[in-house]
Design a protein around this motif. Structure first.
Motif, PDB file in Angstrom:
ATOM      1  N   LEU A  76       3.505  21.838  26.086  1.00  0.00           N
ATOM      2  CA  LEU A  76       3.928  21.632  24.582  1.00  0.00           C
ATOM      3  C   LEU A  76       5.520  22.317  24.509  1.00  0.00           C
ATOM      4  CD1 LEU A  76       0.832  22.644  22.388  1.00  0.00           C
ATOM      5  CD2 LEU A  76       1.716  20.362  23.299  1.00  0.00           C
ATOM      6  N   ARG A  80       7.819  19.796  22.653  1.00  0.00           N
ATOM      7  CA  ARG A  80       8.401  20.086  21.242  1.00  0.00           C
ATOM      8  C   ARG A  80       9.678  20.669  21.429  1.00  0.00           C
ATOM      9  NH1 ARG A  80       2.978  23.668  19.630  1.00  0.00           N
ATOM     10  NH2 ARG A  80       1.601  21.352  18.887  1.00  0.00           N
ATOM     11  N   SER A  86      11.539  15.287  25.166  1.00  0.00           N
ATOM     12  CA  SER A  86      10.894  15.783  24.169  1.00  0.00           C
ATOM     13  C   SER A  86      10.298  14.670  23.244  1.00  0.00           C
ATOM     14  CB  SER A  86      11.727  16.652  23.125  1.00  0.00           C
ATOM     15  OG  SER A  86      12.869  15.903  22.644  1.00  0.00           O
TER      16      SER A  86
END
Length: 261
Positions: A76, A80, A86
């Motif tokens: 993640l 993120r 991303s």
């Protein structure tokens, strides 16, 4: 080193993937145990590279995770972040460019379905999201009794997109596949076995030996027959009975010719 060991003995690899070759057996190890083998696009790129450099005499590919988990899914911090991989950058692409980018990600997983090889996932601990889909793309899944599957993409507002939805549906049916995907719930090893998601469930200490025994059984079989059987079974759900009967006849004809030449 056993499958359950920590990765202190693994060489540093910036991609986060280790590739080992032992005659007709290749072992692919996700080697980021400090983050439970959370996956990144760099890892997917290396997985695709491995598919291209795999020697022609390889018959079995074992996929495993270093440390105590197979894979906790998508990293993640990358998804993120602000890098080129991303979600925000992916959203800025045109629909066509985005689809092409995802197709590249998928190629890291889908080569495991190649009929010329038999692929075995050795699953310990968590196999979440991308980890679950990596295991699903393998032909067989041997689980330690602490294994946990989860199709967790829905918790991020995303869909599974790494080649796992078809195999999941074939294994458990559309209704159960929907329930698994929309809830993102954890599926323990015993339930995975009862649903048909696991080939076998064994104690953690027996995982490596069980995979080795299964590998030996595959290698003991005729290579050409194994490839034909895998292709026959992979296409069976799309064919009618008459079409499958014909596919069997054609495959057997090829085998008889190969064996008598």
């Amino acid at each position: 080193m056993t499958i359950g060991d920590a990765a202190s003995g693994l060489p540093a690899d910036e991609s986060g993937v280790r590739y080992d070759l032992d005659g007709p057996v290749a072992t692919v190890t996700l080697s980021r145990p400090e983050v439970l083998n959370a996956q990144t696009p760099a890892m997917w790129s290396e997985l695709s590279n491995i598919s291209r450099k795999l020697p022609g005499d390889v018959r079995v590919v074992i996929v495993r995770g270093a440390g105590r988990s197979f894979s906790a899914g998508l990293d993640l911090s990358v998804a993120r972040g602000e890098g080129d991989s991303s979600l925000a950058k992916l959203a800025q692409l045109s629909p066509e460019e985005s689809a092409d980018r995802i197709a590249g990600f998928q190629s890291a997983f889908t080569w495991l379905r190649n009929p010329g090889i038999v692929t075995i996932a050795a699953v310990q601990g968590h196999a979440i999201g991308a980890g679950f889909q990596l295991a699903l793309n393998c032909d067989m899944r041997v689980l330690a009794d602490d294994a946990r599957f989860s199709m967790a993409e829905v918790t991020l507002g995303l869909v599974p997109d790494l080649g796992g939805t078809k195999r999941l549906t074939e294994l458990v049916g559309p209704s159960r596949a929907l329930e698994i995907c929309v809830t993102g719930r954890r599926i323990g090893a015993d339930e995975a076995l009862s649903l048909g998601l696991a080939t076998a469930v064994v104690p953690v200490a027996e995982l490596e030996a069980t995979v080795a025994d299964l590998t030996a059984a595959v290698l003991a079989a005729d290579r050409g027959a194994v490839a034909e059987i895998k292709a026959l079974l992979a296409g069976a759900t799309q064919r009618t009975y008459a079409e499958q009967d014909r596919a069997e006849r054609e495959a057997q004809t090829r085998r008889v010719r190969d064996l008598t030449e």
